[in-house]
Enzyme design. Structure first.
Site, PDB file in Angstrom:
ATOM      1  N   ASP A 161       0.863  -1.184   0.000  1.00 54.85           N
ATOM      2  CA  ASP A 161       0.000   0.000   0.000  1.00 54.85           C
ATOM      3  C   ASP A 161       0.899   1.233   0.000  1.00 54.85           C
ATOM      4  OD1 ASP A 161      -2.161   1.674   0.137  1.00 54.85           O
ATOM      5  OD2 ASP A 161      -2.666   1.228   2.223  1.00 54.85           O
ATOM      6  N   ASP A 167      -2.810   2.455  -6.178  1.00 55.52           N
ATOM      7  CA  ASP A 167      -1.726   2.494  -5.188  1.00 55.52           C
ATOM      8  C   ASP A 167      -1.656   1.285  -4.264  1.00 55.52           C
ATOM      9  OD1 ASP A 167      -4.069   3.092  -3.838  1.00 55.52           O
ATOM     10  OD2 ASP A 167      -3.158   4.607  -2.556  1.00 55.52           O
ATOM     11  N   GLU A 168      -2.330   0.213  -4.590  1.00 56.52           N
ATOM     12  CA  GLU A 168      -2.214  -0.971  -3.744  1.00 56.52           C
ATOM     13  C   GLU A 168      -2.444  -2.237  -4.551  1.00 56.52           C
ATOM     14  OE1 GLU A 168      -5.265  -2.113  -0.903  1.00 56.52           O
ATOM     15  OE2 GLU A 168      -6.521  -0.453  -1.597  1.00 56.52           O
TER      16      GLU A 168
END
Length: 356
Positions: free
Chosen positions: A10, A105-106
């Site tokens: 993350d 983003d993860e």
């Protein structure tokens, strides 16, 4: 049966971190991404400096301005976020094809096949975070465990720029003391129902029967029952077929010295060759990309009759492409080398363990 090893990566305050990287004047400031303070939009991301004022994602911009009137309000630049996300996902896929992106983003990575006694999952997670930092100048947090639920939980426990491992030795203690609102998937509405029924932490959830939880939450109740016990059998789902392999680097300062740039091209060619060898692939196209100091992106590609996989072959072609692209009067801030049109190599190649 081999025990699964899952990593959840993350990125830390991703949008704000990209803005701070691309505009160093924002570093260390309370950055609020989403729009102007006077807009009717909501906050996309807030830096940790802004969060100290109570600003958080999904908050109306007007409220964020009241809480943090001296904040730096930045309009979202999704082009930059998508480009950086593509870099990050490419790093993930240089380790394994079993990657399940959840957002820009993860992502989850199943690295079970990479783990060995002298290369534990935690060390692989450290290598991945190091690659992200070197290639994008951004920090990421990682969670490592034996299933997706616990890996995601772990990634949020030591933010920013941290890593947590949840294993069979510590899972019970962690879950029993966990605030119910910190369980992934428990939102405001679920939390209220939990509180109304005397469930405030993991131990309270653990003590409820499966029947009770199904009565309160329907089908979700079975999942909550399992989460309280650290159980999650869901797989890392990846339907993506790899089409290319590449590496990029952003220079600390803008550069127009050919010698320095070509040293970096050699390094990138080597990294790209390593990744090809790990996959036992060769490539029939080579692409060089540069980003100028004015953020203009230029690229040039060469298609080949015979496939390549060695550091020297990739560099020789990248050298020619760079010379076609370069303008001696224009400094660059980023350079990348990518190979594509992949095919199976006809000889035995090296593995990831030769490069870690």
């Amino acid at each position: 049966m081999t025990e699964r090893r899952i990593i959840h990566i993350d990125m830390d305050y991703f949008f704000a971190q990209v803005e701070m990287r691309d505009n160093p004047k924002l570093k260390g400031k309370p950055v609020i991404v989403g729009g102007k303070a006077s807009s009717r939009g909501v906050v996309s991301t807030a830096s940790y400096e802004a969060r100290k004022y109570g600003v958080h994602s999904a908050m109306p911009m007007s409220q964020a301005h009241k809480l943090c009137p001296n904040g730096y309000f930045v309009t979202s630049n999704f082009g930059a976020y998508r480009e950086t996300s593509a870099q990050i996902m490419s790093i993930f896929r240089s380790y394994t094809d079993k990657v399940e992106p959840m957002s820009l983003d993860e992502a989850y990575l199943d690295i079970t096949e990479l783990v060995r006694p002298d290369l534990p999952a935690s060390k692989i997670a450290q290598y991945i975070r190091k690659d992200i930092l070197e290639q994008t100048h951004l920090t990421a947090s990682a969670g490592v465990s034996y299933n997706k639920f616990l890996a995601k939980l772990a990634s949020g426990m030591n933010k920013p720029d941290g890593m947590t491992v949840i294993d069979y030795q510590n899972v019970h203690d962690i879950l029993m003391t966990l605030d119910i609102g910190d369980f992934p998937g428990v939102g405001k509405a679920s939390k209220k129902v939990m509180h109304d029924n005397g469930i405030f932490n993991g131990r309270d959830l653990y003590e409820k029967t499966e029947f009770e939880l199904i009565r309160l939450f329907g089908k979700r109740g079975r999942g909550l029952y399992n989460k309280a016990r650290g159980i999650d059998h869901s797989e890392v789902k990846s339907s993506r077929v790899r089409k290319s392999v590449g590496t990029e680097r952003t220079f600390a300062t803008d550069v127009n010295d050919d010698e320095e740039i070509l040293r970096k091209v050699w390094e990138l060619s080597g990294k790209t060759a390593e990744r090809l060898n790990k996959l036992q692939k060769s490539a029939k196209t080579v692409t060089v990309k540069i980003k100028t100091y004015q953020f203009e992106t230029l690229s040039k590609q060469m298609s080949l009759r015979d496939s390549v996989s060695s550091e020297e072959d990739i560099y020789n072609i990248a050298y020619l492409l760079y010379n076609d692209l370069k303008d001696p009067d224009v400094p660059i801030r980023l350079i990348g080398v990518t190979v594509g049109n992949l095919e199976q190599s006809t000889y035995k190649n090296m593995t990831i363990y030769d490069f870690i």
